[in-house]
Design a protein around this motif. Sequence first.
Motif, PDB file in Angstrom:
ATOM      1  N   ARG A   1      42.972  47.522  30.895  1.00  0.00           N
ATOM      2  CA  ARG A   1      42.906  46.108  30.538  1.00  0.00           C
ATOM      3  C   ARG A   1      42.998  45.239  31.783  1.00  0.00           C
ATOM      4  O   ARG A   1      43.830  45.484  32.666  1.00  0.00           O
ATOM      5  CB  ARG A   1      44.048  45.760  29.583  1.00  0.00           C
ATOM      6  CG  ARG A   1      44.064  44.284  29.170  1.00  0.00           C
ATOM      7  CD  ARG A   1      45.276  43.939  28.320  1.00  0.00           C
ATOM      8  NE  ARG A   1      45.130  44.419  26.958  1.00  0.00           N
ATOM      9  CZ  ARG A   1      45.980  45.245  26.353  1.00  0.00           C
ATOM     10  NH1 ARG A   1      47.035  45.705  26.997  1.00  0.00           N
ATOM     11  NH2 ARG A   1      45.780  45.620  25.115  1.00  0.00           N
ATOM     12  N   CYS A   2      42.120  44.244  31.822  1.00  0.00           N
ATOM     13  CA  CYS A   2      42.189  43.278  32.921  1.00  0.00           C
ATOM     14  C   CYS A   2      43.431  42.401  32.735  1.00  0.00           C
ATOM     15  O   CYS A   2      43.636  41.831  31.667  1.00  0.00           O
ATOM     16  CB  CYS A   2      40.940  42.411  32.934  1.00  0.00           C
ATOM     17  SG  CYS A   2      41.068  41.054  34.118  1.00  0.00           S
ATOM     18  N   PRO A   3      44.283  42.287  33.770  1.00  0.00           N
ATOM     19  CA  PRO A   3      45.498  41.467  33.628  1.00  0.00           C
ATOM     20  C   PRO A   3      45.178  39.987  33.533  1.00  0.00           C
ATOM     21  O   PRO A   3      46.027  39.201  33.125  1.00  0.00           O
ATOM     22  CB  PRO A   3      46.279  41.788  34.910  1.00  0.00           C
ATOM     23  CG  PRO A   3      45.255  42.235  35.892  1.00  0.00           C
ATOM     24  CD  PRO A   3      44.166  42.887  35.104  1.00  0.00           C
ATOM     25  N   SER A   4      43.962  39.600  33.878  1.00  0.00           N
ATOM     26  CA  SER A   4      43.616  38.171  33.867  1.00  0.00           C
ATOM     27  C   SER A   4      42.922  37.771  32.557  1.00  0.00           C
ATOM     28  O   SER A   4      43.395  36.890  31.846  1.00  0.00           O
ATOM     29  CB  SER A   4      42.725  37.865  35.070  1.00  0.00           C
ATOM     30  OG  SER A   4      42.290  36.534  35.042  1.00  0.00           O
ATOM     31  N   CYS A   5      41.804  38.427  32.215  1.00  0.00           N
ATOM     32  CA  CYS A   5      41.063  38.026  31.008  1.00  0.00           C
ATOM     33  C   CYS A   5      41.388  38.913  29.803  1.00  0.00           C
ATOM     34  O   CYS A   5      40.927  38.649  28.702  1.00  0.00           O
ATOM     35  CB  CYS A   5      39.562  38.026  31.273  1.00  0.00           C
ATOM     36  SG  CYS A   5      38.841  39.667  31.514  1.00  0.00           S
ATOM     37  N   HIS A   6      42.155  39.986  30.024  1.00  0.00           N
ATOM     38  CA  HIS A   6      42.642  40.885  28.970  1.00  0.00           C
ATOM     39  C   HIS A   6      41.565  41.726  28.312  1.00  0.00           C
ATOM     40  O   HIS A   6      41.800  42.350  27.290  1.00  0.00           O
ATOM     41  CB  HIS A   6      43.431  40.091  27.900  1.00  0.00           C
ATOM     42  CG  HIS A   6      44.529  39.266  28.496  1.00  0.00           C
ATOM     43  ND1 HIS A   6      45.593  39.836  29.162  1.00  0.00           N
ATOM     44  CD2 HIS A   6      44.683  37.924  28.587  1.00  0.00           C
ATOM     45  CE1 HIS A   6      46.379  38.863  29.619  1.00  0.00           C
ATOM     46  NE2 HIS A   6      45.847  37.695  29.292  1.00  0.00           N
TER      47      HIS A   6
ATOM     48  N   ALA B   1      38.352  47.942  38.125  1.00  0.00           N
ATOM     49  CA  ALA B   1      38.459  46.513  38.421  1.00  0.00           C
ATOM     50  C   ALA B   1      37.667  45.756  37.365  1.00  0.00           C
ATOM     51  O   ALA B   1      36.762  46.300  36.750  1.00  0.00           O
ATOM     52  CB  ALA B   1      37.912  46.197  39.813  1.00  0.00           C
ATOM     53  N   CYS B   2      38.038  44.502  37.162  1.00  0.00           N
ATOM     54  CA  CYS B   2      37.296  43.660  36.223  1.00  0.00           C
ATOM     55  C   CYS B   2      36.158  42.978  36.986  1.00  0.00           C
ATOM     56  O   CYS B   2      36.420  42.223  37.923  1.00  0.00           O
ATOM     57  CB  CYS B   2      38.207  42.615  35.603  1.00  0.00           C
ATOM     58  SG  CYS B   2      37.325  41.459  34.532  1.00  0.00           S
ATOM     59  N   PRO B   3      34.914  43.242  36.628  1.00  0.00           N
ATOM     60  CA  PRO B   3      33.807  42.644  37.379  1.00  0.00           C
ATOM     61  C   PRO B   3      33.722  41.132  37.187  1.00  0.00           C
ATOM     62  O   PRO B   3      33.119  40.436  38.001  1.00  0.00           O
ATOM     63  CB  PRO B   3      32.568  43.350  36.813  1.00  0.00           C
ATOM     64  CG  PRO B   3      32.979  43.923  35.514  1.00  0.00           C
ATOM     65  CD  PRO B   3      34.453  44.154  35.574  1.00  0.00           C
ATOM     66  N   THR B   4      34.331  40.613  36.137  1.00  0.00           N
ATOM     67  CA  THR B   4      34.305  39.166  35.905  1.00  0.00           C
ATOM     68  C   THR B   4      35.373  38.458  36.739  1.00  0.00           C
ATOM     69  O   THR B   4      35.109  37.464  37.399  1.00  0.00           O
ATOM     70  CB  THR B   4      34.540  38.857  34.413  1.00  0.00           C
ATOM     71  OG1 THR B   4      33.558  39.561  33.645  1.00  0.00           O
ATOM     72  CG2 THR B   4      34.440  37.363  34.140  1.00  0.00           C
ATOM     73  N   CYS B   5      36.606  39.015  36.716  1.00  0.00           N
ATOM     74  CA  CYS B   5      37.732  38.355  37.398  1.00  0.00           C
ATOM     75  C   CYS B   5      37.921  38.860  38.834  1.00  0.00           C
ATOM     76  O   CYS B   5      38.593  38.215  39.635  1.00  0.00           O
ATOM     77  CB  CYS B   5      39.021  38.574  36.615  1.00  0.00           C
ATOM     78  SG  CYS B   5      38.899  38.086  34.884  1.00  0.00           S
ATOM     79  N   GLY B   6      37.367  40.025  39.135  1.00  0.00           N
ATOM     80  CA  GLY B   6      37.491  40.549  40.483  1.00  0.00           C
ATOM     81  C   GLY B   6      38.882  41.041  40.818  1.00  0.00           C
ATOM     82  O   GLY B   6      39.277  41.059  41.983  1.00  0.00           O
TER      83      GLY B   6
HETATM   84 ZN   LIG Z   1      39.009  40.053  33.759  1.00  0.00          ZN
END
Ligand SMILES: [Zn+2]
Length: 319
Positions: free
Chosen positions: A203-208, A217-222
């Motif tokens: 899970r992305c810690p930023s966008c979840h 890594a989350c390609p949206t939030c980096g």
């Molecule tokens: Zn994200």
Amino acid sequence: MTAASPPEILRAPLIVEFPFTRSLGPVQSAFLSGLRERTVLGVKTSDGRVMVPPVEYDPVTAEEIRDLVEVAATGTVTTWAWNDRPRSQQPLDTPFAWVLVKLDGADTALLHVLDAPGPDAVRTGMRVRVRWAAERTGAITDIACFEPYEGPAGGAALPHDGDFADAVTGIVAEARLDYVYSPGRAQTAYINALSDRRTVGERCPSCHKVYVPPRGACPTCGVATTDRVEVGPAGTVTTYCIVNIKARNLDIEVPYVYAHIALDGAGLALHGRIGGIPYDQVRMGLRVEPVWTEGGRYPDHYRPTGEPDADYDAYKELI
Ligand SMILES: [Zn+2]
């Protein structure tokens, strides 16, 4: 669950190989046929430059070039790099130098290898000559390698008609990539979980958003994704296609359905085959679960769970 200690990262040898067949055209055909006859050909551009190996079009003016010339089998090293550890398929099985050689009569250099006892025996400007392969077939490997040479230099390039009996018209280049692949931390965890028949994303810690398979890594939030989340095992068909062409080496009767499946809790769909239902009854929103075979390292296919179809709004963002 959250990863406390990273697992050992998986590594495995991977070999990708395929034959690449190409026709040669008049210039390359003459060049390779010539090598078979111990003759090195180049082409002459309209401004008088001699290019070896030959090209079919002038790199400066783009005009077609067809004026073949013969150059000497002796030349000068213009630059080089020492190769300590020859790999399989390389021209020599002992340490050698990669060299660019400007053959006498040519204005450009040819990439090949130089058989030399060590890097101290190689220098820019040294004189070399072709060592011909004992058996020649009309390939660049007809030049076995270059070797040091102290004899007289060759003269200027001479016109050549490029005609050879049984000219080589095509070649098969065996493309081969032989390397060790590591899927990295995130996918190692994913693969290890699959061996327990569990599907784990991150899970992305930023966008979840929960990535399955995880990418690290989350390609949206980096940002790095470190929170490990188990998803599924059931999921929803978001979209699908009916496969009507039988793939070689794949023992599945056609037609069958290949679908994007959003596992419960996952933020994007993975793909898999749908079984246990006639192909023409598969639909968007169909609820499915994985079917494992003995010893399988991932689900063999997915089958209907029997639950009511998912509401379109529940998966429309995952299509
Ligand atoms: Zn994200």
